[in-house]
Write a protein that holds these residues in place. Structure first.
Motif, PDB file in Angstrom:
ATOM      1  N   ARG A 125       0.864  -1.189   0.000  1.00  0.00           N
ATOM      2  CA  ARG A 125       0.000   0.000   0.000  1.00  0.00           C
ATOM      3  C   ARG A 125       0.894   1.231   0.000  1.00  0.00           C
ATOM      4  O   ARG A 125       1.766   1.373   0.878  1.00  0.00           O
ATOM      5  CB  ARG A 125      -0.902   0.010   1.235  1.00  0.00           C
ATOM      6  N   ILE A 126       0.678   2.115  -0.980  1.00  0.00           N
ATOM      7  CA  ILE A 126       1.511   3.306  -1.137  1.00  0.00           C
ATOM      8  C   ILE A 126       0.609   4.537  -1.060  1.00  0.00           C
ATOM      9  O   ILE A 126      -0.478   4.551  -1.653  1.00  0.00           O
ATOM     10  CB  ILE A 126       2.218   3.319  -2.523  1.00  0.00           C
ATOM     11  N   LEU A 127       1.091   5.566  -0.374  1.00  0.00           N
ATOM     12  CA  LEU A 127       0.350   6.829  -0.289  1.00  0.00           C
ATOM     13  C   LEU A 127       1.187   7.931  -0.931  1.00  0.00           C
ATOM     14  O   LEU A 127       2.361   8.107  -0.585  1.00  0.00           O
ATOM     15  CB  LEU A 127       0.080   7.163   1.184  1.00  0.00           C
ATOM     16  N   ASP A 128       0.595   8.667  -1.872  1.00  0.00           N
ATOM     17  CA  ASP A 128       1.260   9.803  -2.535  1.00  0.00           C
ATOM     18  C   ASP A 128       0.545  11.080  -2.104  1.00  0.00           C
ATOM     19  O   ASP A 128      -0.592  11.324  -2.508  1.00  0.00           O
ATOM     20  CB  ASP A 128       1.198   9.613  -4.056  1.00  0.00           C
ATOM     21  N   LEU A 129       1.226  11.884  -1.292  1.00  0.00           N
ATOM     22  CA  LEU A 129       0.598  13.106  -0.751  1.00  0.00           C
ATOM     23  C   LEU A 129       0.867  14.299  -1.663  1.00  0.00           C
ATOM     24  O   LEU A 129       2.008  14.515  -2.084  1.00  0.00           O
ATOM     25  CB  LEU A 129       1.164  13.391   0.640  1.00  0.00           C
ATOM     26  N   GLY A 130      -0.160  15.064  -1.967  1.00  0.00           N
ATOM     27  CA  GLY A 130      -0.022  16.199  -2.880  1.00  0.00           C
ATOM     28  C   GLY A 130       0.187  15.688  -4.295  1.00  0.00           C
ATOM     29  O   GLY A 130       1.100  16.108  -5.001  1.00  0.00           O
ATOM     30  N   THR A 131      -0.674  14.789  -4.700  1.00  0.00           N
ATOM     31  CA  THR A 131      -0.452  14.015  -5.943  1.00  0.00           C
ATOM     32  C   THR A 131      -0.555  14.854  -7.215  1.00  0.00           C
ATOM     33  O   THR A 131       0.010  14.498  -8.239  1.00  0.00           O
ATOM     34  CB  THR A 131      -1.421  12.810  -5.968  1.00  0.00           C
ATOM     35  N   GLY A 132      -1.279  15.964  -7.187  1.00  0.00           N
ATOM     36  CA  GLY A 132      -1.368  16.838  -8.376  1.00  0.00           C
ATOM     37  C   GLY A 132      -1.972  16.120  -9.563  1.00  0.00           C
ATOM     38  O   GLY A 132      -3.104  15.617  -9.494  1.00  0.00           O
ATOM     39  N   THR A 133      -1.218  16.010 -10.656  1.00  0.00           N
ATOM     40  CA  THR A 133      -1.693  15.280 -11.845  1.00  0.00           C
ATOM     41  C   THR A 133      -1.829  13.784 -11.577  1.00  0.00           C
ATOM     42  O   THR A 133      -2.358  13.065 -12.422  1.00  0.00           O
ATOM     43  CB  THR A 133      -0.696  15.421 -13.001  1.00  0.00           C
ATOM     44  N   GLY A 134      -1.268  13.337 -10.457  1.00  0.00           N
ATOM     45  CA  GLY A 134      -1.221  11.895 -10.176  1.00  0.00           C
ATOM     46  C   GLY A 134       0.072  11.264 -10.667  1.00  0.00           C
ATOM     47  O   GLY A 134       0.239  10.035 -10.596  1.00  0.00           O
ATOM     48  N   ALA A 135       1.007  12.086 -11.139  1.00  0.00           N
ATOM     49  CA  ALA A 135       2.208  11.584 -11.832  1.00  0.00           C
ATOM     50  C   ALA A 135       2.940  10.483 -11.063  1.00  0.00           C
ATOM     51  O   ALA A 135       3.179   9.393 -11.602  1.00  0.00           O
ATOM     52  CB  ALA A 135       3.162  12.748 -12.125  1.00  0.00           C
ATOM     53  N   VAL A 136       3.283  10.766  -9.809  1.00  0.00           N
ATOM     54  CA  VAL A 136       4.093   9.808  -9.045  1.00  0.00           C
ATOM     55  C   VAL A 136       3.280   8.547  -8.756  1.00  0.00           C
ATOM     56  O   VAL A 136       3.750   7.416  -8.942  1.00  0.00           O
ATOM     57  CB  VAL A 136       4.605  10.464  -7.742  1.00  0.00           C
ATOM     58  N   ALA A 137       2.040   8.744  -8.324  1.00  0.00           N
ATOM     59  CA  ALA A 137       1.173   7.603  -8.016  1.00  0.00           C
ATOM     60  C   ALA A 137       0.979   6.715  -9.253  1.00  0.00           C
ATOM     61  O   ALA A 137       1.061   5.484  -9.176  1.00  0.00           O
ATOM     62  CB  ALA A 137      -0.185   8.103  -7.516  1.00  0.00           C
ATOM     63  N   LEU A 138       0.748   7.340 -10.395  1.00  0.00           N
ATOM     64  CA  LEU A 138       0.465   6.578 -11.614  1.00  0.00           C
ATOM     65  C   LEU A 138       1.717   5.870 -12.118  1.00  0.00           C
ATOM     66  O   LEU A 138       1.645   4.731 -12.608  1.00  0.00           O
ATOM     67  CB  LEU A 138      -0.112   7.505 -12.687  1.00  0.00           C
ATOM     68  N   GLY A 146       0.655  -4.939  -8.800  1.00  0.00           N
ATOM     69  CA  GLY A 146       0.151  -5.568  -7.577  1.00  0.00           C
ATOM     70  C   GLY A 146       0.072  -4.620  -6.386  1.00  0.00           C
ATOM     71  O   GLY A 146      -0.424  -4.998  -5.330  1.00  0.00           O
ATOM     72  N   TRP A 147       0.592  -3.416  -6.541  1.00  0.00           N
ATOM     73  CA  TRP A 147       0.528  -2.451  -5.445  1.00  0.00           C
ATOM     74  C   TRP A 147      -0.767  -1.641  -5.544  1.00  0.00           C
ATOM     75  O   TRP A 147      -1.272  -1.390  -6.640  1.00  0.00           O
ATOM     76  CB  TRP A 147       1.700  -1.460  -5.517  1.00  0.00           C
ATOM     77  N   ALA A 148      -1.250  -1.204  -4.392  1.00  0.00           N
ATOM     78  CA  ALA A 148      -2.413  -0.311  -4.359  1.00  0.00           C
ATOM     79  C   ALA A 148      -1.912   1.083  -4.004  1.00  0.00           C
ATOM     80  O   ALA A 148      -1.332   1.280  -2.935  1.00  0.00           O
ATOM     81  CB  ALA A 148      -3.407  -0.789  -3.314  1.00  0.00           C
ATOM     82  N   VAL A 149      -2.094   2.012  -4.905  1.00  0.00           N
ATOM     83  CA  VAL A 149      -1.528   3.351  -4.723  1.00  0.00           C
ATOM     84  C   VAL A 149      -2.654   4.356  -4.519  1.00  0.00           C
ATOM     85  O   VAL A 149      -3.555   4.468  -5.353  1.00  0.00           O
ATOM     86  CB  VAL A 149      -0.672   3.765  -5.934  1.00  0.00           C
TER      87      VAL A 149
END
Ligand code: GLN
Length: 294
Positions: A125-138, A146-149
């Protein structure tokens, strides 16, 4: 013929359009900007421009090119004009509600993949704070199906944008929600990594008056305490949301490496270290969490 590109009645070739770099004196990538504006107007790729330099533009293609060239000459970021930016080989929709993804932020993605290399095939499970466009999470979601972001942003517009990007890329292992850092995360939630590219520029930084950043939201760029406030808040609070053995990874300013390492050490993170960006500047500092949030 010099100047013919400005005559509304003359036909204009691809080569003539590409010779107009002088109209973008403030861009440090004038030639590339011209190529991408022309690709947009013609709906062709860059290779096509080099294959067909003598092709002439239709009236509507030319109008689109002249309009977008004028916007670029006025300083508007190319990513806003095109509504699109590449990040980690993903094509992302971009608008004025968020930061435009930077190549240097790919270091945050790389470092996260490295810290969790042994868990690549495990459900993390990964959390991306201040994701904006979603770039890092995506990017993380695309590398590790297999990860849930989960991506969080305080801007509803940014969250809608990130959701559109996720849907268009078919990355169903992502989820985006509105929240002020951890405020919307249930207290019982625990993550294997928390990543963030938060605002970290000091409000009096002269860099804010130059180039693309003038068109980006201040809330995505500027933080109190000489740019450290958001980094400090996230580093402190993350200890309550990480599993023992989890990782915190923070992008920061090129002069903030030492202070962020000190912050993470003081907060009890272990194996604290910094990675450099493509310009050889300190850019991403990370630390491991052993458990026992203070
Ligand atoms: N690195 C960006 C810049 O200097 C800022 C990004 C951020 O504040 N998170 O323009």
């Amino acid at each position: 013929m010099p100047g013919s590109a400005l005559n509304p009645n003359a036909s204009v070739t691809v080569a003539q359009c590409l010779a107009r770099a002088g109209e973008l004196p403030h861009s440090d990538s004038a030639r590339l900007d011209l190529e991408l504006l022309l690709c947009d107007a013609l709906d062709r790729d860059r290779a096509w421009l080099y294959t067909w330099p003598e092709k002439t533009l239709t009236v509507s293609q030319r109008e689109r090119f002249e309009q977008t060239l004028m916007r670029r000459a006025a300083g508007e970021p190319l990513a806003h004009i095109l509504g699109q930016r590449e990040f980690w080989s993903l094509s992302l929709e971009v608008n004025a509600s968020t930061l435009i993804p930077r190549p240097d932020t790919e270091v945050l993605v790389e470092t996260t993949l490295t810290c969790l290399a042994e868990q690549a095939d495990q459900p993390q499970r990964i959390l991306d704070l201040g994701t904006g466009t979603g770039a890092v999470a995506l990017a993380l979601a695309s590398e590790r199906p297999g990860w849930a972001v989960q991506g969080v942003d305080c801007s509803t517009e940014a969250v809608a944008l990130a959701q559109r990007n996720g849907a268009r890329l078919g990355l169903t292992n992502t989820q985006f929600s509105v929240g002020d850092w951890f405020s919307a995360i249930a207290p019982s939630r625990r993550f294997h990594a928390i990543v963030a590219n938060p605002p970290y520029i000091a409000s009096d930084d002269p860099h804010l008056e130059q180039g693309d950043v003038r068109f980006e939201p201040r809330s995505a760029l500027v933080a109190d305490e000489a740019g450290l406030a958001a980094l400090r808040h996230i580093a402190q609070a993350a200890r309550s949301y990480l599993v023992p053995g989890g990782w915190l990874l923070l992008e920061h300013g090129w002069q903030q490496g030492a202070v962020v390492r000190q912050l993470l050490n003081e907060l009890g993170y272990h194996s604290v270290a910094t990675r450099r960006d493509y310009g050889d500047q300190e850019r991403v500092t990370y630390g491991g969490f052993s458990g026992g949030a203070g």
